[in-house]
Design a protein around this motif. Structure first.
Motif, PDB file in Angstrom:
ATOM      1  N   THR A   1       1.588   6.902  -6.727  1.00 39.50           N
ATOM      2  CA  THR A   1       0.627   7.983  -6.978  1.00 39.50           C
ATOM      3  C   THR A   1       1.297   9.340  -6.846  1.00 39.50           C
ATOM      4  OG1 THR A   1      -1.166   6.607  -6.130  1.00 39.50           O
ATOM      5  CG2 THR A   1      -1.572   8.967  -6.267  1.00 39.50           C
ATOM      6  N   ASP A   2       2.255   9.415  -5.896  1.00 38.76           N
ATOM      7  CA  ASP A   2       2.979  10.668  -5.693  1.00 38.76           C
ATOM      8  C   ASP A   2       4.091  10.870  -6.719  1.00 38.76           C
ATOM      9  OD1 ASP A   2       1.375  10.988  -3.511  1.00 38.76           O
ATOM     10  OD2 ASP A   2       2.873  10.337  -2.050  1.00 38.76           O
TER      11      ASP A   2
ATOM     12  N   THR B   1       0.834  -1.201   0.000  1.00 38.47           N
ATOM     13  CA  THR B   1       0.000   0.000   0.000  1.00 38.47           C
ATOM     14  C   THR B   1       0.870   1.252   0.000  1.00 38.47           C
ATOM     15  OG1 THR B   1      -1.767  -1.156   1.190  1.00 38.47           O
ATOM     16  CG2 THR B   1      -1.773   1.253   1.285  1.00 38.47           C
ATOM     17  N   LEU B   2       1.951   1.210   0.780  1.00 40.99           N
ATOM     18  CA  LEU B   2       2.898   2.316   0.823  1.00 40.99           C
ATOM     19  C   LEU B   2       3.518   2.552  -0.555  1.00 40.99           C
ATOM     20  CD1 LEU B   2       5.712   2.771   3.464  1.00 40.99           C
ATOM     21  CD2 LEU B   2       6.314   2.490   1.077  1.00 40.99           C
TER      22      LEU B   2
ATOM     23  N   LYS C   1       2.285   1.755  -3.521  1.00 35.38           N
ATOM     24  CA  LYS C   1       1.309   2.310  -4.457  1.00 35.38           C
ATOM     25  C   LYS C   1       1.050   3.780  -4.164  1.00 35.38           C
ATOM     26  CE  LYS C   1      -1.828  -0.870  -3.844  1.00 35.38           C
ATOM     27  NZ  LYS C   1      -3.094  -1.621  -4.000  1.00 35.38           N
ATOM     28  N   GLN C   2       1.089   4.145  -2.886  1.00 34.33           N
ATOM     29  CA  GLN C   2       0.911   5.547  -2.526  1.00 34.33           C
ATOM     30  C   GLN C   2       2.069   6.375  -3.077  1.00 34.33           C
ATOM     31  OE1 GLN C   2       0.620   6.260   1.683  1.00 34.33           O
ATOM     32  NE2 GLN C   2       0.842   8.475   1.469  1.00 34.33           N
TER      33      GLN C   2
ATOM     34  N   ARG D   1       8.718   6.263   5.318  1.00 33.01           N
ATOM     35  CA  ARG D   1       7.484   5.511   5.083  1.00 33.01           C
ATOM     36  C   ARG D   1       7.593   4.094   5.632  1.00 33.01           C
ATOM     37  NH1 ARG D   1       4.166   7.533   0.557  1.00 33.01           N
ATOM     38  NH2 ARG D   1       4.997   9.530  -0.128  1.00 33.01           N
TER      39      ARG D   1
END
Length: 425
Positions: free
Chosen positions: A116-117, A109-110, A112-113, A144
């Protein structure tokens, strides 16, 4: 050696949560492959083109070691996540499996975040001459990952189905994307890289530090929080964390998930996060729990893995060698659980028939060989090409491959009520 002494007190991942005891299967004889986030292949046992993994129960009871490999991590075909987890305490095996199943999903999840950034490929800009420790994108990844580990620990504490007050687990994991390797270490499991020196000889490079309580920085933090760092009289070289007023739990590592009885007294769940840019000299990385490192040196581990006839057998061969070393070096001690993940960086080369190998150049590519029909078939296509021979066996030599003494002091039989030895520096 050893994890902890006794101490008593009395949101499952939506995709999957595995308990081998409930499944009642022999994981040593079967591949266990599940489907994870964004189509990742989650391997809990078995081997693939780049991976060899194996675990074996010791003589202390239930196997408290766990391991996992996520291939095509977070949907990225060029990305791997590998981790080993060494549980300890009454419910250590449950804690290790709990973290094994949930931590990679949190990191996914980290990732993919970060994607996105627009920062998931940030390490690609790191130059070989740069100090990556000052790279802002690596520092962002590090922050992170640390946050992810701390959230994992909080979730573990809040889950009443897992007893983690006096049980916990270590963790060492790597994220590999192309030539970039990010290592996260929590506890005293270890990651070791196999590379080649200027003479093209295989050598080991330790990527992590065994986070033991007597390391100066660790001991200072623990004592500043009123925790005690002491060694028992019969184990003068094994320093443990103890509560301020009680002789428990006696934890032999300075960082871990769980063990909440010590979290107010210096134990932390913050990993050490480091980076390694891979080169053509680098061959593979070995992640293993301390059952391996207690009896084999880094160089011995690298030589054993490199000598495996096939990649698929490398992890099992290493554990077999470690078990023999345990029986030789510590005949009165109980063999520890072992878990090993080997991640190879290069594509396996095809086997050649003798006639062709004698007349073809190394530059002849695999497609040409296959078309000519001269590729010798193997049962799994995972044959190693390092051609490294290990002379002798661990039980025949107390010294490591590099000539140093690779064993810790002989473990003496433990009896309750022994005095503690003050120290730790």
């Amino acid at each position: 050696m050893g994890a902890c002494c006794s101490c008593q007190r009395g949101g499952r991942f939506e995709s999957f949560f595995v308990d081998e005891e409930e499944q009642k299967i022999n994981i040593e004889d079967e591949d266990i492959v599940l489907r994870g986030d964004s189509g990742a292949r989650i391997r809990l046992q078995g081997s693939s083109k780049y991976v060899s993994m194996y675990t074996q129960q010791g003589k202390k009871g239930v196997n408290q070691d766990a391991m996992t490999v996520w291939e095509s991590f977070s949907g990225d075909k060029d990305m791997f996540y590998c981790g080993v987890f060494d549980g300890h305490g009454p419910s250590g095996h449950k804690v290790a499996r709990y973290v094994r199943d949930l931590l990679p999903a949190k990191i996914s999840t980290l990732y993919k975040q970060a994607s996105t950034d627009g920062k998931n490929g940030a390490l690609d800009i790191v130059d070989a001459n740069d100090d990556v420790r000052e790279n802002p994108f690596f520092l962002s990844w590090k922050a992170r990952l640390i946050k992810c580990f701390e959230e994992m620990d909080e979730q573990l504490e809040g889950d009443s189905s897992i007893e983690s007050y006096c049980s916990g687990t270590t963790s060492v994991s790597v994220l590999k994307k192309g030539e970039h390797l990010i290592i996260s270490n929590l506890g005293d499991s270890r990651a070791v890289l196999c590379t080649r020196d200027e003479n093209n000889q295989l050598v080991s490079e330790q990527l992590t530090v065994d986070l033991k309580p007597n390391l100066p920085n660790e001991a200072e933090r623990i004592r500043s929080r009123q925790g005690r760092v002491l060694a028992m009289e019969e184990e003068p070289n094994v320093y443990r964390i103890w509560m301020p007023q009680e002789n428990c739990p006696g934890l032999a590592m300075a960082r871990a998930f769980g063990d909440f009885c010590l979290k107010d007294f210096g134990l932390i769940s913050t990993p050490e996060v480091t980076y390694r840019k891979l080169t053509e000299r680098d061959e593979f990385v070995v992640l293993a729990t301390d059952g391996i490192w207690d009896v084999l040196s880094n160089n011995e581990v690298v030589k054993i893995v490199a000598s495996a006839r096939k990649r698929s057998l490398a992890a099992k061969l290493l554990i077999e060698k470690a078990a023999r070393a345990w029986r030789y070096k510590y005949p009165c001690a109980r063999i520890d659980d072992c878990a090993v993940v080997c991640l190879f960086f290069k594509r396996p080369m095809p086997l050649l028939t003798k006639s062709v190998s004698e007349v073809t150049h190394l530059s002849l590519n695999y497609a040409e060989l296959a078309a000519s029909g001269h590729v010798a078939k193997s049962d799994d296509g995972l044959d190693t090409v390092l051609n490294c021979n290990v002379n002798g066996s661990p039980e025949g030599d107390e010294k490591g491959v590099d000539g140093s003494d690779s064993a810790v002091k002989r473990l003496r039989k433990r009896r309750p009520g022994k005095k503690l030895k003050h120290g730790g520096e």
